[in-house]
Design a protein around this motif. Sequence first.
Motif, mmCIF file in Angstrom:
data_model
loop_
_atom_site.group_PDB
_atom_site.id
_atom_site.type_symbol
_atom_site.label_atom_id
_atom_site.label_comp_id
_atom_site.label_asym_id
_atom_site.label_seq_id
_atom_site.Cartn_x
_atom_site.Cartn_y
_atom_site.Cartn_z
ATOM 1 N N PHE A 107 0.837 -1.188 0.000
ATOM 2 C CA PHE A 107 0.000 0.000 0.000
ATOM 3 C C PHE A 107 0.880 1.248 0.000
ATOM 4 O O PHE A 107 1.858 1.348 0.745
ATOM 5 C CB PHE A 107 -0.894 -0.027 1.246
ATOM 6 N N LEU A 108 0.521 2.240 -0.832
ATOM 7 C CA LEU A 108 1.278 3.485 -0.905
ATOM 8 C C LEU A 108 0.558 4.631 -0.202
ATOM 9 O O LEU A 108 1.081 5.217 0.730
ATOM 10 C CB LEU A 108 1.550 3.865 -2.370
ATOM 11 N N PHE A 109 -0.648 4.955 -0.665
ATOM 12 C CA PHE A 109 -1.366 6.058 -0.031
ATOM 13 C C PHE A 109 -2.858 5.967 -0.336
ATOM 14 O O PHE A 109 -3.291 5.191 -1.204
ATOM 15 C CB PHE A 109 -0.816 7.425 -0.469
ATOM 16 N N CYS A 110 -3.642 6.774 0.388
ATOM 17 C CA CYS A 110 -5.103 6.747 0.305
ATOM 18 C C CYS A 110 -5.631 8.140 -0.029
ATOM 19 O O CYS A 110 -5.118 9.148 0.478
ATOM 20 C CB CYS A 110 -5.669 6.263 1.641
ATOM 21 N N LEU A 111 -6.624 8.216 -0.888
ATOM 22 C CA LEU A 111 -7.300 9.463 -1.226
ATOM 23 C C LEU A 111 -8.717 9.374 -0.674
ATOM 24 O O LEU A 111 -9.468 8.470 -1.043
ATOM 25 C CB LEU A 111 -7.329 9.659 -2.743
ATOM 26 N N SER A 112 -9.096 10.305 0.196
ATOM 27 C CA SER A 112 -10.323 10.087 0.980
ATOM 28 C C SER A 112 -11.209 11.325 1.143
ATOM 29 O O SER A 112 -11.631 11.651 2.238
ATOM 30 C CB SER A 112 -9.960 9.553 2.363
ATOM 31 N N GLN A 113 -11.490 12.000 0.036
ATOM 32 C CA GLN A 113 -12.372 13.161 0.116
ATOM 33 C C GLN A 113 -13.792 12.892 -0.387
ATOM 34 O O GLN A 113 -14.653 13.765 -0.287
ATOM 35 C CB GLN A 113 -11.765 14.340 -0.657
ATOM 36 N N HIS A 114 -14.038 11.706 -0.930
ATOM 37 C CA HIS A 114 -15.404 11.369 -1.331
ATOM 38 C C HIS A 114 -16.246 11.102 -0.082
ATOM 39 O O HIS A 114 -15.737 10.633 0.947
ATOM 40 C CB HIS A 114 -15.418 10.142 -2.234
ATOM 41 N N ILE A 115 -17.545 11.372 -0.176
ATOM 42 C CA ILE A 115 -18.425 11.197 0.981
ATOM 43 C C ILE A 115 -19.469 10.102 0.730
ATOM 44 O O ILE A 115 -20.443 9.979 1.459
ATOM 45 C CB ILE A 115 -19.128 12.522 1.348
ATOM 46 N N ASN A 116 -19.236 9.298 -0.318
ATOM 47 C CA ASN A 116 -20.096 8.149 -0.582
ATOM 48 C C ASN A 116 -19.270 7.112 -1.331
ATOM 49 O O ASN A 116 -18.093 7.329 -1.608
ATOM 50 C CB ASN A 116 -21.336 8.560 -1.389
ATOM 51 N N TRP A 117 -19.881 5.978 -1.668
ATOM 52 C CA TRP A 117 -19.168 4.908 -2.358
ATOM 53 C C TRP A 117 -18.411 5.439 -3.569
ATOM 54 O O TRP A 117 -18.909 6.290 -4.306
ATOM 55 C CB TRP A 117 -20.143 3.850 -2.845
ATOM 56 N N VAL A 118 -17.206 4.904 -3.798
ATOM 57 C CA VAL A 118 -16.426 5.250 -4.985
ATOM 58 C C VAL A 118 -16.552 4.093 -5.971
ATOM 59 O O VAL A 118 -16.176 2.956 -5.670
ATOM 60 C CB VAL A 118 -14.951 5.518 -4.649
ATOM 61 N N ARG A 119 -17.115 4.375 -7.124
ATOM 62 C CA ARG A 119 -17.419 3.342 -8.109
ATOM 63 C C ARG A 119 -16.242 2.973 -9.002
ATOM 64 O O ARG A 119 -16.120 1.836 -9.453
ATOM 65 C CB ARG A 119 -18.566 3.815 -9.009
ATOM 66 N N CYS A 120 -15.378 3.953 -9.281
ATOM 67 C CA CYS A 120 -14.351 3.727 -10.298
ATOM 68 C C CYS A 120 -13.179 4.674 -10.074
ATOM 69 O O CYS A 120 -13.367 5.814 -9.622
ATOM 70 C CB CYS A 120 -14.956 3.953 -11.683
ATOM 71 N N ALA A 121 -11.967 4.213 -10.392
ATOM 72 C CA ALA A 121 -10.772 5.065 -10.341
ATOM 73 C C ALA A 121 -9.801 4.611 -11.427
ATOM 74 O O ALA A 121 -9.615 3.415 -11.639
ATOM 75 C CB ALA A 121 -10.112 4.995 -8.974
ATOM 76 N N LYS A 122 -9.197 5.592 -12.114
ATOM 77 C CA LYS A 122 -8.280 5.293 -13.217
ATOM 78 C C LYS A 122 -7.082 6.247 -13.193
ATOM 79 O O LYS A 122 -7.203 7.407 -12.793
ATOM 80 C CB LYS A 122 -8.994 5.459 -14.568
ATOM 81 N N PHE A 123 -5.947 5.755 -13.675
ATOM 82 C CA PHE A 123 -4.776 6.601 -13.892
ATOM 83 C C PHE A 123 -4.890 7.306 -15.245
ATOM 84 O O PHE A 123 -5.464 6.754 -16.196
ATOM 85 C CB PHE A 123 -3.489 5.772 -13.914
ATOM 86 N N SER A 124 -4.293 8.496 -15.334
ATOM 87 C CA SER A 124 -4.135 9.131 -16.633
ATOM 88 C C SER A 124 -3.056 8.377 -17.408
ATOM 89 O O SER A 124 -2.237 7.668 -16.819
ATOM 90 C CB SER A 124 -3.748 10.606 -16.476
ATOM 91 N N PRO A 125 -3.033 8.496 -18.742
ATOM 92 C CA PRO A 125 -2.031 7.769 -19.529
ATOM 93 C C PRO A 125 -0.585 8.047 -19.115
ATOM 94 O O PRO A 125 0.258 7.152 -19.183
ATOM 95 C CB PRO A 125 -2.299 8.254 -20.963
ATOM 96 N N ASP A 126 -0.291 9.280 -18.664
ATOM 97 C CA ASP A 126 1.080 9.594 -18.231
ATOM 98 C C ASP A 126 1.313 9.284 -16.752
ATOM 99 O O ASP A 126 2.427 9.456 -16.246
ATOM 100 C CB ASP A 126 1.424 11.063 -18.515
ATOM 101 N N GLY A 127 0.286 8.837 -16.050
ATOM 102 C CA GLY A 127 0.441 8.434 -14.654
ATOM 103 C C GLY A 127 0.480 9.569 -13.651
ATOM 104 O O GLY A 127 0.601 9.320 -12.443
ATOM 105 N N ARG A 128 0.334 10.812 -14.103
ATOM 106 C CA ARG A 128 0.430 11.948 -13.170
ATOM 107 C C ARG A 128 -0.870 12.208 -12.428
ATOM 108 O O ARG A 128 -0.865 12.732 -11.318
ATOM 109 C CB ARG A 128 0.837 13.217 -13.933
ATOM 110 N N LEU A 129 -1.998 11.850 -13.056
ATOM 111 C CA LEU A 129 -3.303 12.147 -12.479
ATOM 112 C C LEU A 129 -4.085 10.861 -12.198
ATOM 113 O O LEU A 129 -3.815 9.820 -12.793
ATOM 114 C CB LEU A 129 -4.122 13.039 -13.408
ATOM 115 N N ILE A 130 -5.046 10.966 -11.305
ATOM 116 C CA ILE A 130 -6.005 9.896 -11.033
ATOM 117 C C ILE A 130 -7.390 10.513 -11.089
ATOM 118 O O ILE A 130 -7.620 11.605 -10.566
ATOM 119 C CB ILE A 130 -5.770 9.253 -9.652
#
Length: 417
Positions: A107-130
Amino acid sequence: MKQLASGSMDSCLMVWNLKPQMRAYRFVGHKDAVMSVQFSPSGHLVASASRDKTVRLWIPSVKGESTVFKAHTGTVRSVSFSADGQSLVTASDDKTVKVWTVHRQKFLFCLSQHINWVRCAKFSPDGRLIVSASDDKTIKIWDKTSRECIHSFYEHGGFVNYVDFHPSGTCIAAAGTDNTVKVWDVRMNKLLQHYQVHNAVVNGLSFQPSGNYLITASNDSTLKILDLLEGRLLYTLHGHQGPATCVAFSRAGDFFASGGSDEQVMVWKTNFDIADYGDVLKTQLHDTNVNGSVPVMDGHFMPSHHNSTKARVTETRGVDFADLPVNLEKSKSPTEQHHMSQSTVPSNEQRAHHMETGIQPTLANTLEHIVGQLDVLTQTVGILEQRLTLTEDKLKECLENQRRITLHIKQTDHKND
């Protein structure tokens, strides 16, 4: 060899060999429904996310070996590799997005600003964004390095089921429960396109690798091909007998696969990016599919010979392709869980046997073609039988309803008398 992975409500991961021989392998390990699957960019690993709150990394060999990530405290709805294959991002009902290393499996890190279920997450093609999509009706863009949310989109009228980056990395597309598909520019944070082409919830989408087309899957049982350059609906594809739950292009864009609640996985061969549009229009004058709509794709049902194949699984939640996979058929072992019907394409040894027995290669190829066509006919009959059964069931239901109405009328008349 091309492979396809699918995950479904039966808690199993299936890996389908499409070429040179049609086979399917079932991998058992998850204790609940498999919600998402994805091949690594190299095709040497498959990641699966499950309702059992874990993520598994599989080596797609007959041994079915896997490593378990005890990833979240809720259902894991999405798992996705970075373009370099070094990282994984997961999304969960515990309202978090988590990033993991693949090789260290940590495990590296957690992003936790959503206030309900998170359905999907993807990296950008260059890996800089999620990018992440949530039932809190937001889509968030995160900077991977700073681990901060740099923008939130609030424009969806319903929940967001699925989101992904355009191959260029400059925009994202989102599928919503408000029956819409929206495309945003992530540089200007501006809505670019808004499609209202479905009659029900949109469950998934996939960009064609060229970036010119987008395919969507919906509860209205259809797949839609959107022309992003012209900003319009190009084709509607019918095939599933219930909600289409997921869809994915192959890495080369020459195929795409769809899964549905009708317990079927379908593979479609594309031609819209290589044919002149005028030629496609001419083709439309001659060809129609079983539903009467224009077939820009050739439909294949899993698994069987090259042309018409079908697979029965429980409700499919995720599909993905690999074009450069590990060969599952290098060895056979007792741990191989499941075999589907094999292709009639012979091996080199079989061809050599044909030569030794005096059968000419041309005749052998003709026989192979005949066997393949018989297989196609068998699968077609199977599809027709299934639809006939559905029709019979509906007819029985109508007759039963009519009987009840008649009985009710007679009882009412008797009381009035």
